[in-house]
Design a protein around this motif. Structure first.
Motif, PDB file in Angstrom:
ATOM      1  N   ALA A   1       0.835  -1.200   0.000  1.00 32.44           N
ATOM      2  CA  ALA A   1       0.000   0.000   0.000  1.00 32.44           C
ATOM      3  C   ALA A   1       0.872   1.253   0.000  1.00 32.44           C
ATOM      4  CB  ALA A   1      -0.913  -0.011   1.228  1.00 32.44           C
ATOM      5  N   GLU A   2       1.975   1.217   0.784  1.00 30.96           N
ATOM      6  CA  GLU A   2       2.887   2.377   0.852  1.00 30.96           C
ATOM      7  C   GLU A   2       3.535   2.642  -0.515  1.00 30.96           C
ATOM      8  OE1 GLU A   2       4.394   2.625   5.475  1.00 30.96           O
ATOM      9  OE2 GLU A   2       5.686   1.723   3.959  1.00 30.96           O
ATOM     10  N   GLN A   3       4.013   1.532  -1.155  1.00 26.34           N
ATOM     11  CA  GLN A   3       4.627   1.677  -2.482  1.00 26.34           C
ATOM     12  C   GLN A   3       3.642   2.290  -3.472  1.00 26.34           C
ATOM     13  OE1 GLN A   3       6.111  -2.157  -3.559  1.00 26.34           O
ATOM     14  NE2 GLN A   3       7.907  -2.000  -2.219  1.00 26.34           N
ATOM     15  N   ALA A   4       2.411   1.774  -3.432  1.00 31.47           N
ATOM     16  CA  ALA A   4       1.376   2.273  -4.354  1.00 31.47           C
ATOM     17  C   ALA A   4       1.126   3.747  -4.106  1.00 31.47           C
ATOM     18  CB  ALA A   4       0.096   1.458  -4.171  1.00 31.47           C
ATOM     19  N   ALA A   5       1.094   4.132  -2.824  1.00 32.61           N
ATOM     20  CA  ALA A   5       0.837   5.535  -2.475  1.00 32.61           C
ATOM     21  C   ALA A   5       1.988   6.415  -2.984  1.00 32.61           C
ATOM     22  CB  ALA A   5       0.683   5.658  -0.960  1.00 32.61           C
ATOM     23  N   ALA A   6       3.255   5.921  -2.828  1.00 34.91           N
ATOM     24  CA  ALA A   6       4.420   6.694  -3.284  1.00 34.91           C
ATOM     25  C   ALA A   6       4.375   6.889  -4.791  1.00 34.91           C
ATOM     26  CB  ALA A   6       5.696   5.956  -2.871  1.00 34.91           C
ATOM     27  N   LYS A   7       4.023   5.798  -5.491  1.00 37.07           N
ATOM     28  CA  LYS A   7       3.923   5.881  -6.955  1.00 37.07           C
ATOM     29  C   LYS A   7       2.905   6.916  -7.367  1.00 37.07           C
ATOM     30  CE  LYS A   7       5.367   1.318  -8.476  1.00 37.07           C
ATOM     31  NZ  LYS A   7       4.893   0.010  -8.936  1.00 37.07           N
ATOM     32  N   VAL A   8       1.765   6.857  -6.708  1.00 36.89           N
ATOM     33  CA  VAL A   8       0.677   7.793  -7.037  1.00 36.89           C
ATOM     34  C   VAL A   8       1.137   9.218  -6.767  1.00 36.89           C
ATOM     35  CG1 VAL A   8      -1.640   8.545  -6.326  1.00 36.89           C
ATOM     36  CG2 VAL A   8      -1.172   6.123  -6.719  1.00 36.89           C
ATOM     37  N   SER A   9       1.826   9.405  -5.621  1.00 33.84           N
ATOM     38  CA  SER A   9       2.280  10.733  -5.242  1.00 33.84           C
ATOM     39  C   SER A   9       3.309  11.285  -6.257  1.00 33.84           C
ATOM     40  CB  SER A   9       2.900  10.637  -3.841  1.00 33.84           C
ATOM     41  OG  SER A   9       3.417  11.862  -3.472  1.00 33.84           O
ATOM     42  N   GLY A  10       4.311  10.443  -6.688  1.00 35.27           N
ATOM     43  CA  GLY A  10       5.327  10.851  -7.669  1.00 35.27           C
ATOM     44  C   GLY A  10       4.693  11.221  -8.996  1.00 35.27           C
TER      45      GLY A  10
ATOM     46  N   LEU B   1       2.855  15.272 -13.001  1.00 31.37           N
ATOM     47  CA  LEU B   1       1.725  15.883 -13.726  1.00 31.37           C
ATOM     48  C   LEU B   1       1.612  17.366 -13.411  1.00 31.37           C
ATOM     49  CD1 LEU B   1      -1.012  13.094 -13.351  1.00 31.37           C
ATOM     50  CD2 LEU B   1       0.025  13.863 -15.491  1.00 31.37           C
ATOM     51  N   ARG B   2       1.785  17.683 -12.125  1.00 33.00           N
ATOM     52  CA  ARG B   2       1.669  19.085 -11.706  1.00 33.00           C
ATOM     53  C   ARG B   2       2.770  19.925 -12.366  1.00 33.00           C
ATOM     54  NH1 ARG B   2       2.561  21.532  -5.681  1.00 33.00           N
ATOM     55  NH2 ARG B   2       2.101  23.659  -6.280  1.00 33.00           N
ATOM     56  N   GLN B   3       4.026  19.382 -12.361  1.00 31.80           N
ATOM     57  CA  GLN B   3       5.154  20.115 -12.967  1.00 31.80           C
ATOM     58  C   GLN B   3       4.918  20.345 -14.455  1.00 31.80           C
ATOM     59  OE1 GLN B   3       8.870  18.154 -12.144  1.00 31.80           O
ATOM     60  NE2 GLN B   3      10.087  19.909 -12.720  1.00 31.80           N
ATOM     61  N   GLY B   4       4.465  19.294 -15.137  1.00 34.62           N
ATOM     62  CA  GLY B   4       4.175  19.393 -16.576  1.00 34.62           C
ATOM     63  C   GLY B   4       3.118  20.444 -16.866  1.00 34.62           C
ATOM     64  N   ALA B   5       2.087  20.458 -16.026  1.00 35.90           N
ATOM     65  CA  ALA B   5       0.972  21.401 -16.218  1.00 35.90           C
ATOM     66  C   ALA B   5       1.457  22.830 -16.032  1.00 35.90           C
ATOM     67  CB  ALA B   5      -0.147  21.078 -15.225  1.00 35.90           C
TER      68      ALA B   5
END
Lengths: 188, 203
Positions: free
Chosen positions: B158-167, B172-176
């Motif tokens: 769950a932690e790995q999945a959360a980190a992936k989602v966060s990265g 996406l934010r930087q690109g935008a």
């Protein structure tokens, strides 16, 4: 009037209305039998109630070929319950203020039920019936009052059919003599 | 009394004795109509001259008339009510309904599992629990260990999945933001926006 067989079938499937109808239909016979055997309205009510509770508990397990068999079972159960009650009463120690020889089941005066019987003659016969022996009274209650045949009475009382026949005749004669003794005008 | 009856009585006394007993024995059948014709005629002949037997016959008739009518005695209305009260199924039905409602509650399974865990912990905490067979104790410990390892794996995943989602969200934010900056520069709005921002910052 709904047939007894239909009522019984409905009662087995726990139809409360059918059960009420069955109780209302059969209670005069059950109570009447208990009253004639016990000669006490209070004991007769208890015994009759016990009979219906037993019937209710065993409704599913009981199988009756016809109405006569059901009535026979009901009266046999009433008789057993009444005999148990008589044994119970007799085993009770007599009350301190009543001499032992006076402590009996016989009620000298007419009970409220006697008074409510259709006529004076029935009340008179009821009083005469109380003076018979237990077996003679049982035979008359089952055979002459409840209308069971000799075979059914013999099965209920566990005595030979011949005994039922001879006893029934003698019991009727004895009853008639008691009636005459209580009211000589009945022979006029 | 008829002199002939008196004579008959005298003769019978001197010979066979009283016939009353024989007549009485047949009276119930006479009343029922079950006596054969000869016997019936003989008994009727006796009754004509015997007052006590005639009275007994009338009493028998009265009894035969009264007995069948005594088959039913009304115990009163209260009797039916008390029988129905003693044989009523209503209380049982209410219990059954309440129990069914309890079982059908959505949280029942969760509460059951919680209660089961409490009971298990309670049993394990009892002094007698030491007396449990070693094999059973090992099985319980092994099961607990397996559950623990599995839970840790689930948490790590769950932690790995959360980190992936966060990265991915940061990318996406930087690109935008880069796209927005490019668009503003192209339109010449970026310098004006900078001046406005400088004015706002100057007291």
């Amino acid at each position: 009037m709904v047939e007894l067989a239909t009522l019984l079938t409905r009662c087995r499937s726990r139809d409360d209305l059918a059960w009420e109808a069955l109780v209302r239909r059969m209670q005069p016979r059950v109570y009447g039998t208990a009253l004639h055997l016990l000669r006490s309205s209070e004991d007769a009510r208890d015994v009759a109630q016990e009979v219906f509770v037993r019937l209710y508990r065993h409704l599913e397990a009981l199988e009756f070929v016809d109405e006569g068999q059901f009535v026979g079972w009901l009266l046999q159960t009433t008789r057993h319950a009444a005999v148990d009650r008589i044994r119970q009463i007799r085993s009770r120690p007599p009350r301190a203020d009543v001499p032992a020889e006076e402590a009996s089941l016989h009620d000298p005066g007419p009970s409220p039920e006697e008074a409510s019987l259709a006529g004076d003659r029935q009340a008179l016969v009821q009083r005469a019936l109380a003076q018979l022996s237990d077996l003679n009274r049982e035979i008359l209650v089952l055979k002459e009052i409840q209308g069971l045949d000799v075979k059914e009475v013999a099965e209920i009382l566990h005595i030979p059919q011949g005994t039922v026949k001879s006893r029934a005749s003698r019991a009727r004669l004895e009853l008639a003599r008691h009636v005459l003794a209580l009211d000589p005008s009945q022979g006029a | 009394m008829d002199p002939r009856d008196d004579l008959v009585a005298s003769i019978l006394r001197a010979t066979s004795g009283s016939p009353c007993r024989a007549a009485e024995e047949r009276l119930p059948d006479l009343v029922d109509g079950a006596l054969d014709p000869v016997d019936a005629e003989l008994v009727r002949g006796h009754l004509v001259g015997c007052v006590p037997c005639a009275a007994l016959e009338r009493a028998l008739l009265a009894v035969a008339d009264a007995l069948p009518a005594m088959a039913e005695v009304d115990p009163g209305r209260a009797f039916t009510e008390s029988v129905l009260a003693r044989t009523s199924r209503a209380p049982r039905r209410r219990w059954a309904k309440a129990f069914q409602a309890l079982l059908l509650r959505p949280r029942f399974a969760l509460e059951g599992a919680y209660l089961g865990s409490l009971v298990l912990v309670g049993v394990m905490a009892l002094p007698g629990a030491r007396a449990l067979p070693a094999q059973a104790s090992h099985a319980v410990v092994r099961t607990a260990g397996m559950l623990d390892t599995r839970a840790l794996r689930v948490f790590a995943g769950a932690e790995q999945a959360a980190a992936k989602v966060s990265g991915r969200a940061a990318e996406l934010r930087q690109g935008a933001e880069q796209k927005i900056d490019g668009t503003l520069t192209r339109l010449g709005w970026k310098d004006a926006k900078k001046e406005t921002d400088t004015k706002k910052e100057t007291p």
